[in-house]
Design an enzyme around this catalytic site. Structure first.
Site, mmCIF file in Angstrom:
data_model
loop_
_atom_site.group_PDB
_atom_site.id
_atom_site.type_symbol
_atom_site.label_atom_id
_atom_site.label_comp_id
_atom_site.label_asym_id
_atom_site.label_seq_id
_atom_site.Cartn_x
_atom_site.Cartn_y
_atom_site.Cartn_z
ATOM 1 N N LYS A 39 0.804 -1.175 -0.144
ATOM 2 C CA LYS A 39 -0.026 0.064 0.003
ATOM 3 C C LYS A 39 0.818 1.136 -0.064
ATOM 4 O O LYS A 39 1.819 1.526 0.919
ATOM 5 C CB LYS A 39 -0.779 0.054 1.317
ATOM 6 C CG LYS A 39 -2.115 0.998 1.284
ATOM 7 C CD LYS A 39 -2.950 0.843 2.503
ATOM 8 C CE LYS A 39 -3.979 1.814 2.494
ATOM 9 N NZ LYS A 39 -4.887 1.811 1.287
ATOM 10 N N GLY A 44 6.753 1.000 5.656
ATOM 11 C CA GLY A 44 7.660 0.102 5.191
ATOM 12 C C GLY A 44 7.460 0.424 3.627
ATOM 13 O O GLY A 44 8.610 0.362 2.746
ATOM 14 N N CYS A 45 6.217 0.428 2.929
ATOM 15 C CA CYS A 45 6.018 0.766 1.556
ATOM 16 C C CYS A 45 6.936 1.990 1.133
ATOM 17 O O CYS A 45 7.452 2.168 0.283
ATOM 18 C CB CYS A 45 4.701 0.762 1.109
ATOM 19 S SG CYS A 45 4.149 -0.799 1.554
ATOM 20 N N THR A 46 6.922 3.111 1.985
ATOM 21 C CA THR A 46 7.532 4.290 1.502
ATOM 22 C C THR A 46 9.037 4.141 1.724
ATOM 23 O O THR A 46 9.564 4.497 0.798
ATOM 24 C CB THR A 46 6.818 5.497 2.574
ATOM 25 O OG1 THR A 46 5.379 5.575 2.442
ATOM 26 C CG2 THR A 46 7.738 6.807 2.208
ATOM 27 N N ALA A 49 9.971 2.185 -1.443
ATOM 28 C CA ALA A 49 10.076 3.051 -2.824
ATOM 29 C C ALA A 49 11.437 4.182 -2.615
ATOM 30 O O ALA A 49 11.833 4.240 -3.741
ATOM 31 C CB ALA A 49 8.818 3.859 -2.679
#
Length: 154
Positions: A39, A44-46, A49
């Site tokens: 998401k 974690g996703c940020t 990325a």
């Protein structure tokens, strides 16, 4: 049956941030890092990325294109990309077609409830469209650097 290293990477065509579509078959001849994450705008996703974005020039130097994919919408991806100045495509897999084909749409659990979601995974696809390396259940710290090292060896 789960995908294995050496298997042909399942083809896909998905909408991308900013409009248009990306298909794996159109990228044949290039190495691809396809990283799947749950998401946009989550910690974690940020972090993941930003790590891939920081290394994008090193990936480009070894002929490798970075592509991120999640179930988020094209609009959410556009906002996420602008917010963190990401310089690679983000694909919207809202119907989980890619996630299902790659075996990463799985049952997860959090706080005692179960739900379906993306298993954070990365696929390094060679120029012939084969899965050169697969990372499943990715831990974000140091992961982008590990993928870069594998891409440089390929």
């Amino acid at each position: 049956m789960a995908l294995q290293e050496g298997d042909p990477a399942p083809d896909f065509t998905l909408p991308r941030d900013g409009g248009g579509e990306v298909s794996l078959s159109a990228l044949r001849g290039r190495k691809i890092v396809l990283y799947a994450y749950p998401k946009d705008n989550t910690p974690g996703c940020t972090e993941e990325a930003i790590a891939f974005n920081r290394l994008r020039q090193a990936f480009a130097a070894c002929g490798t294109e970075i592509i991120g994919v999640s179930p988020d919408s094209v609009q959410r991806h556009g906002n996420f990309k602008r917010k963190y100045e990401l310089d690679f495509a983000l694909l919207a897999d809202e119907e989980q077609k890619l996630a299902s084909a790659y075996g990463i749409w799985v049952e997860k659990s959090m706080y005692g409830r179960t739900y379906m979601g993306i298993e954070r995974s990365t696929f390094l696809i060679d120029a012939e469209g084969r899965l050169a390396r697969i990372w499943r259940k990715v831990k974000v710290a140091g992961h982008a650097d590990e993928v870069l090292a594998a891409a440089q060896e390929l």
